[in-house]
Each structure stands twice: as C-alpha cells, then as structure tokens.
Design a protein around this motif. Structure first.
Motif, PDB file in Angstrom:
ATOM      1  N   UNK A   4       0.840  -1.213   0.000  1.00  0.00           N
ATOM      2  CA  UNK A   4       0.000   0.000   0.000  1.00  0.00           C
ATOM      3  C   UNK A   4       0.868   1.253   0.000  1.00  0.00           C
ATOM      4  N   UNK A   5       1.993   1.227   0.710  1.00  0.00           N
ATOM      5  CA  UNK A   5       2.913   2.363   0.703  1.00  0.00           C
ATOM      6  C   UNK A   5       3.526   2.528  -0.687  1.00  0.00           C
ATOM      7  N   UNK A   6       3.859   1.413  -1.321  1.00  0.00           N
ATOM      8  CA  UNK A   6       4.385   1.465  -2.691  1.00  0.00           C
ATOM      9  C   UNK A   6       3.329   2.019  -3.644  1.00  0.00           C
ATOM     10  N   UNK A   7       2.077   1.615  -3.440  1.00  0.00           N
ATOM     11  CA  UNK A   7       0.978   2.133  -4.265  1.00  0.00           C
ATOM     12  C   UNK A   7       0.842   3.646  -4.084  1.00  0.00           C
ATOM     13  N   UNK A  27       7.119   0.225  14.690  1.00  0.00           N
ATOM     14  CA  UNK A  27       6.242   0.534  15.817  1.00  0.00           C
ATOM     15  C   UNK A  27       4.912   1.133  15.368  1.00  0.00           C
ATOM     16  N   UNK A  28       4.832   1.591  14.148  1.00  0.00           N
ATOM     17  CA  UNK A  28       3.597   2.198  13.672  1.00  0.00           C
ATOM     18  C   UNK A  28       3.568   3.692  13.929  1.00  0.00           C
ATOM     19  N   UNK A  29       2.770   4.367  13.127  1.00  0.00           N
ATOM     20  CA  UNK A  29       2.661   5.818  13.223  1.00  0.00           C
ATOM     21  C   UNK A  29       1.197   6.243  13.138  1.00  0.00           C
ATOM     22  N   UNK A  30       0.289   5.453  13.746  1.00  0.00           N
ATOM     23  CA  UNK A  30      -1.140   5.713  13.642  1.00  0.00           C
ATOM     24  C   UNK A  30      -1.553   7.040  14.245  1.00  0.00           C
ATOM     25  N   UNK A  98     -13.940   2.838   1.333  1.00  0.00           N
ATOM     26  CA  UNK A  98     -14.632   2.617   0.064  1.00  0.00           C
ATOM     27  C   UNK A  98     -14.513   3.819  -0.878  1.00  0.00           C
ATOM     28  N   UNK A  99     -14.694   5.021  -0.354  1.00  0.00           N
ATOM     29  CA  UNK A  99     -14.705   6.232  -1.190  1.00  0.00           C
ATOM     30  C   UNK A  99     -13.306   6.780  -1.439  1.00  0.00           C
ATOM     31  N   UNK A 100     -12.505   6.829  -0.382  1.00  0.00           N
ATOM     32  CA  UNK A 100     -11.191   7.472  -0.460  1.00  0.00           C
ATOM     33  C   UNK A 100     -10.112   6.489  -0.917  1.00  0.00           C
ATOM     34  N   UNK A 101     -10.320   5.204  -0.588  1.00  0.00           N
ATOM     35  CA  UNK A 101      -9.375   4.189  -1.029  1.00  0.00           C
ATOM     36  C   UNK A 101      -8.286   3.864  -0.029  1.00  0.00           C
ATOM     37  N   UNK A 102      -8.331   4.470   1.137  1.00  0.00           N
ATOM     38  CA  UNK A 102      -7.318   4.245   2.164  1.00  0.00           C
ATOM     39  C   UNK A 102      -8.017   4.012   3.489  1.00  0.00           C
ATOM     40  N   UNK A 103      -7.376   3.259   4.363  1.00  0.00           N
ATOM     41  CA  UNK A 103      -7.943   2.956   5.677  1.00  0.00           C
ATOM     42  C   UNK A 103      -7.497   3.977   6.716  1.00  0.00           C
ATOM     43  N   UNK A 104      -8.357   4.169   7.710  1.00  0.00           N
ATOM     44  CA  UNK A 104      -8.053   5.071   8.823  1.00  0.00           C
ATOM     45  C   UNK A 104      -6.688   4.691   9.404  1.00  0.00           C
ATOM     46  N   UNK A 105      -5.915   5.709   9.740  1.00  0.00           N
ATOM     47  CA  UNK A 105      -4.581   5.490  10.298  1.00  0.00           C
ATOM     48  C   UNK A 105      -3.508   5.569   9.234  1.00  0.00           C
ATOM     49  N   UNK A 106      -3.912   5.415   7.977  1.00  0.00           N
ATOM     50  CA  UNK A 106      -2.952   5.490   6.877  1.00  0.00           C
ATOM     51  C   UNK A 106      -3.434   6.367   5.735  1.00  0.00           C
ATOM     52  N   UNK A 135      -0.199   5.800   3.199  1.00  0.00           N
ATOM     53  CA  UNK A 135      -0.998   4.645   2.807  1.00  0.00           C
ATOM     54  C   UNK A 135      -1.140   3.522   3.803  1.00  0.00           C
ATOM     55  N   UNK A 136      -0.316   3.514   4.863  1.00  0.00           N
ATOM     56  CA  UNK A 136      -0.439   2.497   5.904  1.00  0.00           C
ATOM     57  C   UNK A 136      -0.229   3.179   7.253  1.00  0.00           C
ATOM     58  N   UNK A 137      -0.636   2.523   8.346  1.00  0.00           N
ATOM     59  CA  UNK A 137      -0.413   3.095   9.676  1.00  0.00           C
ATOM     60  C   UNK A 137       1.048   3.132  10.111  1.00  0.00           C
ATOM     61  N   UNK A 138       1.942   2.590   9.303  1.00  0.00           N
ATOM     62  CA  UNK A 138       3.357   2.601   9.682  1.00  0.00           C
ATOM     63  C   UNK A 138       4.245   3.274   8.645  1.00  0.00           C
ATOM     64  N   UNK A 139       3.638   4.053   7.743  1.00  0.00           N
ATOM     65  CA  UNK A 139       4.417   4.701   6.686  1.00  0.00           C
ATOM     66  C   UNK A 139       4.071   6.184   6.586  1.00  0.00           C
ATOM     67  N   UNK A 140       5.102   7.011   6.417  1.00  0.00           N
ATOM     68  CA  UNK A 140       4.930   8.451   6.237  1.00  0.00           C
ATOM     69  C   UNK A 140       5.838   8.929   5.119  1.00  0.00           C
ATOM     70  N   UNK A 141       5.588  10.155   4.662  1.00  0.00           N
ATOM     71  CA  UNK A 141       6.474  10.791   3.697  1.00  0.00           C
ATOM     72  C   UNK A 141       6.673  12.239   4.108  1.00  0.00           C
ATOM     73  N   UNK A 142       7.822  12.785   3.765  1.00  0.00           N
ATOM     74  CA  UNK A 142       8.159  14.173   4.088  1.00  0.00           C
ATOM     75  C   UNK A 142       7.839  15.058   2.896  1.00  0.00           C
TER      76      UNK A 142
END
Length: 161
Positions: A4-7, A27-30, A98-106, A135-142
C-alpha cells in the motif's frame, strides 16, 4: 516496502509528478504522537488527514478532508461552517475506505480514489517539512507544507479548536 505504501508512492509520481520517499516504522505511526516519536520531530509537524462526513444542506453525506497539524484538534463545528453544512462528524471508517481508497490510520493527504474538498491547517505552514501518512499506519512521507497544500488542492483555513 508495504504494497500500500508502494501504491501511494506510485500514485504520487503518476498523478502529481512527485517522487516521495516513504519512511516505514515497525512501531507504527497511527497517531501524530507516535509518528513524531518515530521521526524525532515535533508533533505539530505531523500532517494528519482526517476525513469528515457533512450533514444537512446541499452537501448532506459529502466527505471532506482536513489536513491538520498533529498538535491541534479538529473543530467539527468549524468544519461544518466552512463547508456550509448543518453539522459534521468523523467519517465512517468503512465508507472512508470505500470512497477514499485508504484505511483510517494510513489515509494520506493526497492520492485519494475520489477528489475531496480539503482544508489545510495553517499551523503546518510554520514548518519547513511536514510528514503525512503514506498509505499504511506505519508509513509516512516528508514534504514541504506549502507544496502539500497545493498538491491537495486545499484551502488554507484554521478549522481547529
């Protein structure tokens, strides 16, 4: 890298012409606090994307996004006023996915399946770099905050408590 992060990175490149470096943490970044701890930055530099459902008026049932500083709390009454609705509430997680395509936390601030009217917390513009979910609860971008507001086609407006 998580699929999902790659997507997300691929969508950023294809849709916006932006190459993002996705940072992943075990550790996650939710939460904004967890992301800030993982990154070693201030909580305020975390760009949290919150999807809200409007009710009443012409926008009844419309989903909107608010990209807020992790140091601030979103004011749902201010969101309703800004988007000319009677009320606003946190979006239903299943509907958001469903609408946005991403899950809460990511949920990232850009790259959604559907275009959402978006507000951008001016507090974020006080930082040289902010970090959004990738895109995931454990991935971020700057990203530069002004560039992020531009990419998200967001209106800079304070909708926080």
């Amino acid at each position: 890298m998580h699929p999902r992060a790659a997507e997300f990175a691929e969508r950023a490149r294809e849709r916006y012409g932006v190459d993002v470096e996705v940072l992943e943490f075990e550790a996650g970044t939710e939460t904004a606090a967890a992301a800030a701890d993982a990154l070693g930055c201030e909580t305020g530099a975390i760009a949290s994307t919150i999807v809200v459902s409007l009710s009443g008026g012409e926008r009844d049932g419309t989903l909107v996004a608010a990209v807020t500083s992790g140091a601030n709390r979103l004011d749902l009454d201010a969101v309703a006023d800004h988007f000319d609705a009677d009320a606003a509430e946190m979006g239903d997680p299943d509907r958001i996915c469903e609408v946005v395509g991403w899950s809460i936390g990511g949920v990232p601030p850009i790259g959604h399946d559907a275009a959402l009217p978006t507000a951008f917390d001016p507090t974020l513009t006080g930082y040289d770099t902010v970090y959004g979910a990738a895109g995931t609860p454990s991935a971020v971008f700057a990203v530069d905050p002004e560039r992020l507001a531009e990419l998200a086609d967001a209106t800079v407006v304070d909708l926080t408590e």
